[in-house]
Design a protein around this motif. Structure first.
Motif, mmCIF file in Angstrom:
data_model
loop_
_atom_site.group_PDB
_atom_site.id
_atom_site.type_symbol
_atom_site.label_atom_id
_atom_site.label_comp_id
_atom_site.label_asym_id
_atom_site.label_seq_id
_atom_site.Cartn_x
_atom_site.Cartn_y
_atom_site.Cartn_z
ATOM 1 N N LEU A 276 3.825 -3.444 -5.400
ATOM 2 C CA LEU A 276 3.556 -2.536 -4.280
ATOM 3 C C LEU A 276 3.719 -1.077 -4.689
ATOM 4 O O LEU A 276 3.300 -0.182 -3.971
ATOM 5 N N MET B 194 -10.151 -7.380 4.391
ATOM 6 C CA MET B 194 -10.279 -8.763 4.873
ATOM 7 C C MET B 194 -11.253 -8.749 6.054
ATOM 8 O O MET B 194 -10.954 -8.140 7.081
ATOM 9 N N TRP C 174 -12.000 -10.800 8.259
ATOM 10 C CA TRP C 174 -11.617 -11.465 9.510
ATOM 11 C C TRP C 174 -10.548 -10.670 10.262
ATOM 12 O O TRP C 174 -10.153 -11.050 11.348
ATOM 13 N N PHE D 284 -1.262 -5.203 7.849
ATOM 14 C CA PHE D 284 -0.953 -6.296 6.929
ATOM 15 C C PHE D 284 -0.313 -5.746 5.650
ATOM 16 O O PHE D 284 0.674 -6.281 5.146
ATOM 17 N N ALA D 285 -0.868 -4.613 5.169
ATOM 18 C CA ALA D 285 -0.325 -4.008 3.955
ATOM 19 C C ALA D 285 1.018 -3.328 4.227
ATOM 20 O O ALA D 285 1.971 -3.462 3.448
ATOM 21 N N ALA E 37 3.761 -5.711 4.499
ATOM 22 C CA ALA E 37 4.164 -6.240 3.194
ATOM 23 C C ALA E 37 5.069 -5.243 2.472
ATOM 24 O O ALA E 37 6.018 -5.624 1.783
ATOM 25 N N ARG F 117 -5.136 2.338 3.969
ATOM 26 C CA ARG F 117 -4.269 1.222 3.615
ATOM 27 C C ARG F 117 -3.442 1.569 2.375
ATOM 28 O O ARG F 117 -2.253 1.292 2.315
ATOM 29 N N ASN G 294 1.022 2.983 2.280
ATOM 30 C CA ASN G 294 2.069 2.242 1.581
ATOM 31 C C ASN G 294 2.910 3.109 0.658
ATOM 32 O O ASN G 294 3.819 2.598 0.016
#
Lengths: 304, 277
Positions: A79, A91, A93, A102-103, A106, A153, A157
């Motif tokens: 990461l 992604m 979906w 999601f990132a 994480a 994204r 992070n």
């Protein structure tokens, strides 16, 4: 020499080819990147730029050589090293927002759901995605918007090193310009170290502190490190007026046009394969022995 | 006609085809000759007795009404309502099917993620897959010693292959980029499987599940004809033995409608997991 924040030492990549003889993509590539620096790498297809990027990301293993970040050896993905892929890699979906949360989740597993959403929304807003658009699926977004999500994204992070693999390669020229500006804006507010692959000379000059030039493969190497002696903040319309702009641009084009072939497969000698630092500055030539402290701090030489 | 939408026009055409088809069917049934028209010879040879023929649609409709108005009556082993028979069949199909899914989906995942496992298991799959599920029936009856469980086993064995192959195919085909995204975000193998590979492969997996349920419903009829006792397949065969063709035709229609409903249910799941790239 002192170790850079990111230090690539004698990186070599060979692939087994069918005929028994190995294909050496690049050999003994060595260079460093300082903290907070924006470095672009330019070179023809097949010189191994993407392979270097994959090794830095930890997605591929070099045949030999090491990558050190903060003095520690890089092995496997982490990461700490964020990647923006050329084809966005969202992604399909998940909605734009979910792709970012999601990132973030994480990266910060202890954050509450609300905090993750708030943080993600904030970064999406920084690249100009707001309101209804963040709840759409990638298929309902334009290519430019998808790449914005991907950039958000990565930045959300706070990786120690951000790797951009030709992020604007699939976009049309106008969209590319807008997102370059957004990238500069979002990068300007951080101390983010960025390593970016590009094919676009003007893009590299606009974004980078330093441009690494690679010779053609096989046996490619990083031959030159060109400092971009144009002060920040840079604006697309203004930098082309800067006296150094065409000086640098012509140097890069000459390299890509002829010297990338001529230098191909040659070594710099003395066992060191570090790139030669090139500093082109018309301002310095005219000024009396310029040691302008403001400029000196913004420019760093890697080759001592 | 111009003002109607495509759907409305299709609906009108469907209705006309239905009415036309039923009319032809009704008209195609030869009428019994009246007793006064018979010759002396015909009377002597018994041609005047009503012939067993294919029943006209009107009789089938009457039968359907009769059966559907009391679908769950139970008047002994050979006389149960259509609802009970369908319920038995559905119970067998769904039990065998979900047991198959329980094995096929995890094993398919494994095969899809590991090229070694894929190559090692592929020859077995290729040999076992083309076997007609009914060919297993004698072996199943001998080993399991229970006709009901054997029928469930036959459903299990026929629904496992499409699910297994599609899951492996879907998992193996997940875009490398998405796996790389998972890797750069330090997701563990379980988290990667659940949050990246499963949603990415879901459309292919559900397609396999849809194919399987279709096959399972085809096979249950034949399986129940063999094992007997209960179920829609047994019902068809029993009514044939009773020479009650009206009931046979009615149950054929019921098999079709239930199969359609099963397929529609999986079609809905398929739409729910679909994504556009």
């Amino acid at each position: 020499m002192a170790h850079s924040f990111l230090s690539i030492e004698n990186l070599t990549q060979r692939f087994a080819s069918g005929k028994g003889e190995d294909l050496t993509v690049f050999e003994d590539a060595s260079f460093g990147i300082e903290k907070g620096e924006f470095v672009c790498i330019l070179g023809h297809s097949g010189c191994g730029k993407s392979t270097i990027m994959n090794i830095l990301a930890g997605l591929a293993e070099p045949t030999s050589g090491v990558v050190l970040m903060d003095g520690k050896e890089v092995s496997g993905p982490s990461l700490d090293r964020g990647v923006v892929f050329q084809n966005y890699s969202l992604m399909p979906w998940l909605s734009a927002l979910k792709n970012v949360t999601f990132a973030v989740a994480a990266r910060y597993p202890r954050w509450s759901k609300a905090k993750v959403v708030e943080h993600s929304t904030q970064y999406l807003a920084m690249v100009g995605l707001q309101g209804d658009a963040i709840h759409r699926k990638p298929a309902q977004l334009s290519g430019g918007m998808r790449q914005r999500v991907s950039i958000a994204r990565a930045f959300a992070n706070h990786p120690k090193l951000l790797l951009l693999d030709e992020p604007f390669g699939a976009l049309d020229a106008l969209t590319r310009g807008t997102i370059q500006d957004e990238l500069l804006k979002i990068w300007g507010g951080t101390e983010q170290t960025v390593f970016m692959i590009t094919h676009d000379v003007d893009e590299a000059i606009l974004l980078a502190d330093r441009i690494l030039l690679m010779t053609n493969g096989p046996y490619a190497r990083v031959a030159e490190s060109v400092e971009i002696t144009i002060p920040r903040p840079r604006k697309r319309e203004e930098i082309i007026e800067h006296p150094n702009y065409y000086l640098i641009r012509n140097h890069l084009l000459h390299f890509l046009g002829t010297r990338s072939k001529v230098l191909s497969g040659q070594r710099t000698g003395q066992g060191s394969n570090r790139p030669q630092t090139i500093r082109l500055d018309r301002m310095e030539e005219t000024a009396t022995e310029s040691e302008d402290p403001a400029q000196a701090t913004s420019l760093r030489a890697v080759n001592e | 006609m111009q003002q109607l939408s495509t759907n409305q026009r299709a609906l009108v055409l469907s209705f006309l085809l239905l009415v036309g088809g039923l009319f032809l069917w009704e008209a195609a049934i030869p009428a019994q000759k009246a007793a006064s028209e018979l010759t002396e010879y015909e009377k002597l040879t018994g041609a005047g007795a009503p012939k067993a023929g294919v029943p006209p649609p009107s009789q089938v409709l009457v039968k359907a009404w009769e059966q559907l108005s009391d679908p769950f009556y139970d008047a002994g082993p050979n006389d149960k309502g259509i609802g009970i028979q369908v319920a038995y069949s559905l119970y067998r199909v769904l039990t065998g099917y979900f047991l198959a899914a329980l094995i096929a989906i995890p094993v398919g995942f494994l095969i899809g993620m590991s090229p070694v496992a894929y190559k090692a298991l592929n020859p077995f799959i290729q040999v076992l897959r083309p076997i007609s599920p009914l060919a297993w029936m004698p072996l199943a009856l001998f080993i399991i010693q229970d006709s009901n469980a054997s029928a469930i086993f036959v459903i299990f064995i026929c629904s496992i292959w499409p699910m297994l192959i599609n899951t492996a195919f879907g998992v193996a085909g997940v875009r490398k980029d998405w796996i790389n995204v998972a890797r750069t975000h330090e997701l563990g193998p379980v988290k990667t499987a659940l949050t990246v590979i499963l949603p990415a492969a879901a459309p292919t997996i559900v397609t396999g599940m849809r194919i399987s349920i279709g096959i399972a419903w085809l096979v249950i009829v034949a399986a129940e004809m063999l094992v007997g006792g209960t179920g829609i397949g047994y019902y068809v065969w029993n009514e044939w033995n009773n020479l009650d063709l009206t009931s046979v035709i009615f149950s054929i229609l019921v098999i079709g409608v239930v199969g359609m409903a099963l397929d529609a249910a999986f079609g809905a799941v398929q739409r729910a997991v679909a994504y556009a790239e």
